[in-house]
Design an enzyme around this catalytic site. Structure first.
Site, PDB file in Angstrom:
ATOM      1  N   ASP A 196       2.049   2.272   6.127  1.00 51.94           N
ATOM      2  CA  ASP A 196       2.415   3.148   5.019  1.00 51.94           C
ATOM      3  C   ASP A 196       1.631   4.452   5.134  1.00 51.94           C
ATOM      4  O   ASP A 196       0.895   4.670   6.084  1.00 51.94           O
ATOM      5  CB  ASP A 196       2.120   2.462   3.686  1.00 51.94           C
ATOM      6  N   HIS A 517       5.124  -2.416  13.240  1.00 52.19           N
ATOM      7  CA  HIS A 517       5.473  -2.028  11.869  1.00 52.19           C
ATOM      8  C   HIS A 517       4.913  -0.630  11.588  1.00 52.19           C
ATOM      9  O   HIS A 517       3.860  -0.469  10.986  1.00 52.19           O
ATOM     10  CB  HIS A 517       4.907  -3.062  10.882  1.00 52.19           C
ATOM     11  N   ASP A 567      10.204  -5.827   8.862  1.00 50.55           N
ATOM     12  CA  ASP A 567       9.885  -6.899   7.920  1.00 50.55           C
ATOM     13  C   ASP A 567       8.680  -7.722   8.352  1.00 50.55           C
ATOM     14  O   ASP A 567       8.462  -8.811   7.828  1.00 50.55           O
ATOM     15  CB  ASP A 567      11.100  -7.827   7.774  1.00 50.55           C
ATOM     16  N   GLU A 573       1.951  -5.151  12.134  1.00 51.97           N
ATOM     17  CA  GLU A 573       1.512  -3.847  11.653  1.00 51.97           C
ATOM     18  C   GLU A 573       0.531  -3.222  12.650  1.00 51.97           C
ATOM     19  O   GLU A 573      -0.182  -3.923  13.370  1.00 51.97           O
ATOM     20  CB  GLU A 573       0.827  -4.009  10.288  1.00 51.97           C
TER      21      GLU A 573
END
Length: 828
Positions: A196, A517, A567, A573
């Protein structure tokens, strides 16, 4: 107990957006490289000639199997043996054998075949670095993830990943729920933390620490121009430039008053992938409520960076030092404010942590080391915070939540005046934990540095990389090749010798991870491959809250499959605190590759001891050394020299000279040197050479022969004048009580830069050094203060102006008064 970074809901799927950020989008089911189907698992890159070479073979056989190392060019067998039956590997559930071909050292390209099992992928055996570019590629991860500035194609592995600035509005961020009273925070200049675009002080601090620790241990690793950065050719090492950019936001996490914000992120999860930077930047974004550990994170990051950048940008160093001190003071005032999880916006991770004592210790260590370097008056207070901490000297596993070891590793990396016995105990703690890691490794079926008896945590590969960092540090301190060999075996695991049959480092190995990710890189995948040198999070069965990481699997197999990255945040990640230790470890393995070159044929004779070690020059922060060459008779030849400072290995050089830098002014160091031959044999250490760094090299002695007076004298012969007469057989001694002082008149207002106190046996444990233009000291400025004085000769680098200088004793170390042979004031 390990603590994790949970996410409270799945990430958003891709939105239909208008302006493309990266290359054309592809569906999540795009084809990707499959994992290795062979049951014969090796490091897919290869092995150094002198390293341990142990393959893992999945086989139900209960008796040993024959193996052969075959040359790939002609399939000729060049080595052979039988496997050792390990049995069930606890972490994976696989029944495995191990094939140890360490004794085969000839450079070349090979594959390993095992009867009734199959053949491995090809690999090489080398006497030169296996990963010469990996450290640099791992460092490029950080520029790729810069926020607040355009990311330009000319600085990337693939120009197609270039994009406009993410979140330029971070220079004015509101506080969520108005917790900071209407203020707005300037947190511009950062790295996107993970999958993120949040920024989190606790995670950033450990990531930046890892890279700065690499720099402080090896300042030449990534010099100016070595990385593709906009700042290259600015006279500052590129690794420092990168950390300085990524850390810009940290001081801005402090509001005008109170603790630092725990994190800044959007009010909702960003699209996956981000296809429109403008749409991403338009999302609501706030600084979430504060916490104590985030504030200590700001303090330790700012202090460490202030120490490193001071040589290149003193003004910026002063700003960072002010931020570090402010953050420390605020955290000390509110030492136990934990982040209120569940009270914030949805679009970021929590980073929950209810233990703050380790954060305080790590921060205190960085402030102490920087204060000492700056001769700051707070040095003793920070030192006390270090030495009185329950974590003092601890070495163990570390991550964003458990950071005590980072404080201790800094104390071992940066010269300081802690007691030699304490530093020796820290080195013992380091090697003790490194020994535990080696023991764990030897008990596993695959070369994992994690015990198979426990669950694998979120980011298990970073836990392995951090253990490799500890092994590397232990090797650097001791020269013990067991630790370096274990470090290489940890890399064997990451490079494919694991239960998932996959190299977890993008771009490395025939079967390597190809999609992680990452909201930026996924947008161009697979048409634009992921950059090389990114570390995947790894298997995780401790906390699974996504739909792709399989539940109910053994620890080492709880990993999402190909094409599932959107997902699979629990296992695939990528993050700043995972790629930072990859950069550290890859760099260390590259720069020590010659230590595990194939040993010379039968050479077990060490070279001669280096002779005539001498000091050829000193400054306030450096010592230059030279010595005479060693010889190796009929052996493999002298390959280099190890320089030891105070008994600890500090540098490896090929020349007959070395300059040790970043030292503390006014301190004495002991140096020795030993030679190393091409077979890895070490000579005895040389006779020591001692050097004392200067304080202010241009300063002159101002106090000698000047008028002096004191609060009291023990008798008529022990007068104040005796402390400024330049003799060591005369002294001043006070009455037998606290609060005694001695003053000297410099004759005019002077700039004072150094005070040297030559104590008699009756010394002051607590004292202050003050300067004033008032002989009565009605007003004064404090230059130095301590309650932990140790007597002997104390050299204090200070900064202040005034005509009169006073030493004020506050705590006597003996039942007698306080007594000085000499009270020397230097300056201009």
């Amino acid at each position: 107990m390990q603590r994790f970074r949970p996410r409270r809901r799945a990430c958003l799927t891709a939105a239909v957006l208008t302006a493309a950020l990266l290359s054309p989008l592809v569906p999540a089911t795009a084809s990707v490289a499959a994992s290795d189907t062979s049951p014969v698992r090796v490091n897919q890159i290869g092995y150094l000639g002198g390293a341990d070479k142990i393959a893992t073979i999945v086989s139900a056989a209960s008796t040993p199997l024959a193996w052969q190392v075959r040359r790939t060019a002609d399939d000729a067998v060049v080595a052979s043996g039988t496997t050792r039956v390990h049995g069930t590997d606890r972490a994976s559930g696989d029944h495995v054998h191990q094939a140890d071909f360490s004794s085969f050292t000839r450079a070349g390209d090979y594959r390993l075949t095992v009867d009734s099992a199959g053949a491995s992928v090809p690999f090489s055996i080398r006497d030169t670095s296996l990963y010469p570019q990996l450290g640099r590629e791992a460092m490029q991860y950080f520029y790729f993830h810069r926020m607040g500035t355009p990311v330009e194609g000319r600085h990337l592995q693939n120009p197609a990943h270039a994009h406009a600035a993410l979140h330029p509005g971070d220079n004015s961020v509101p506080c969520y729920g108005n917790w900071c009273g209407g203020s707005r925070l300037d947190v511009a200049g950062s790295w996107a933390d993970a999958g993120d675009f949040g920024i989190y002080p606790v995670n950033h601090a450990v990531s930046a620490w890892t890279l700065l620790n690499l720099y402080e241990r090896d300042p030449s690793a990534y010099g100016d121009g070595s990385l593709a950065l906009p700042e290259s050719a600015n006279g500052r090492p590129d690794i420092v430039d990168e950390v300085a950019y990524g850390s810009r936001f940290m001081p801005g996490m402090l509001p005008p008053t109170g603790l630092a914000s725990h994190k800044v992120h959007n009010h909702e999860w960003s699209a996956f992938p981000v296809a429109d930077v403008g749409a991403e930047n338009a999302l609501a974004r706030s600084a979430m409520p504060p916490s104590t550990n985030a504030t200590y994170a700001v303090a330790r990051n700012s202090a460490q960076l202030a120490r490193v950048v001071r040589a290149f940008d003193p003004g910026r160093a002063d700003q960072l030092w002010a931020s570090a001190r402010t953050a420390w003071e605020r955290a000390e005032a509110q030492p136990d404010v934990d982040y209120p999880n569940g009270t914030d916006a949805e679009g970021g991770g929590d980073y929950p942590d209810t233990v703050n004592s380790d954060d305080r210790y790590a921060a205190a260590a960085e402030l102490y080391l920087t204060a000492a370097r700056r001769a700051d008056s707070g040095t003793d207070a920070y030192r006390r915070a270090v030495t009185t901490s329950p974590h003092y000297g601890q070495v163990g596993m570390f991550d964003w939540a458990e950071v005590a070891a980072t404080g201790t590793l800094s104390l071992l990396a940066v010269p300081n005046d802690l007691p030699a016995a304490d530093l020796a105990r820290m080195r013992g703690n380091l090697t003790g934990f490194a020994d535990q890691i080696v023991t764990t490794l030897n008990g596993e079926g695959y070369p994992s540095l994690l015990p198979g008896s426990a669950a694998y945590p979120w980011g298990s590969n970073s836990a392995i990389a951090n253990r490799m960092l500890l092994l590397g540090t232990a090797h650097a301190v001791t020269g013990d090749l067991r630790y370096l060999k274990a470090m290489h075996r940890g890399m064997d695991y990451l490079m494919g010798a694991n239960a998932m049959r996959l190299s977890y480092v993008t771009g490395y190995g025939e079967y390597a991870e190809s999609d992680l990710h990452d909201r930026l890189a996924w947008g161009g995948y697979p048409g634009t491959p992921y950059p090389r040198g990114w570390l995947s999070g790894g298997p995780n069965n401790e906390l699974v809250n996504d739909n792709a990481t399989p539940a109910g699997k053994p620890a080492a197999k709880s990993y999402a499959g190909p094409g599932t990255a959107p997902d699979a945040w629990c296992s695939k990640e990528n993050t700043v605190n995972w790629n930072a230790p990859l950069a550290w470890t890859a760099t260390y393995l590259d720069r020590t590759a010659n230590r595990l070159a194939a040993p010379g044929s039968g050479d077990t004779t060490p070279p001669s001891t280096p002779a005539a070690l001498r000091v050829t020059g000193t400054t306030a922060n450096s010592v230059a050394l030279s010595w005479e060459a060693s010889t190796d008779g009929a052996g493999s030849g002298v390959a280099g020299y190890e320089v030891l400072r105070d008994g600890v290995r500090g540098a490896d050089v090929a020349a007959l000279s070395f300059t040790d830098t970043a030292l503390t002014a006014g301190r004495t160091y002991a140096y020795t040197v030993r030679a190393r031959d091409a077979a890895g044999n070490l000579s005895a250490v040389s006779a020591p050479a001692h050097a004392t760094t200067a304080g202010d090299p241009a300063a002159t002695l101002l106090s000698q022969g000047r008028p002096a007076w004191a609060s009291s004298v023990e008798n008529g012969t022990l007068t104040a004048a005796s402390a400024v007469d330049g003799r060591t057989d005369t002294r001043w001694s006070s009455a037998f009580q606290d609060g005694q002082w001695i003053n000297v008149d410099l004759g005019a207002s002077r700039s004072v830069s150094r005070v040297v106190l030559h104590w008699e046996a009756a010394y002051a444990r607590g004292f202050r050094v003050q300067v004033s233009d008032d002989p009565a000291f009605g007003t004064s400025r404090e230059l130095f203060a301590t309650t932990d004085g140790r007597g002997g000769t104390q050299t204090l680098d200070v900064r202040g102006e005034g005509r009169y200088v006073r030493v004020l004793g506050t705590i006597r170390a003996t039942p007698y008064g306080i007594s000085l042979y000499e009270f020397q004031v230097y300056g201009h």
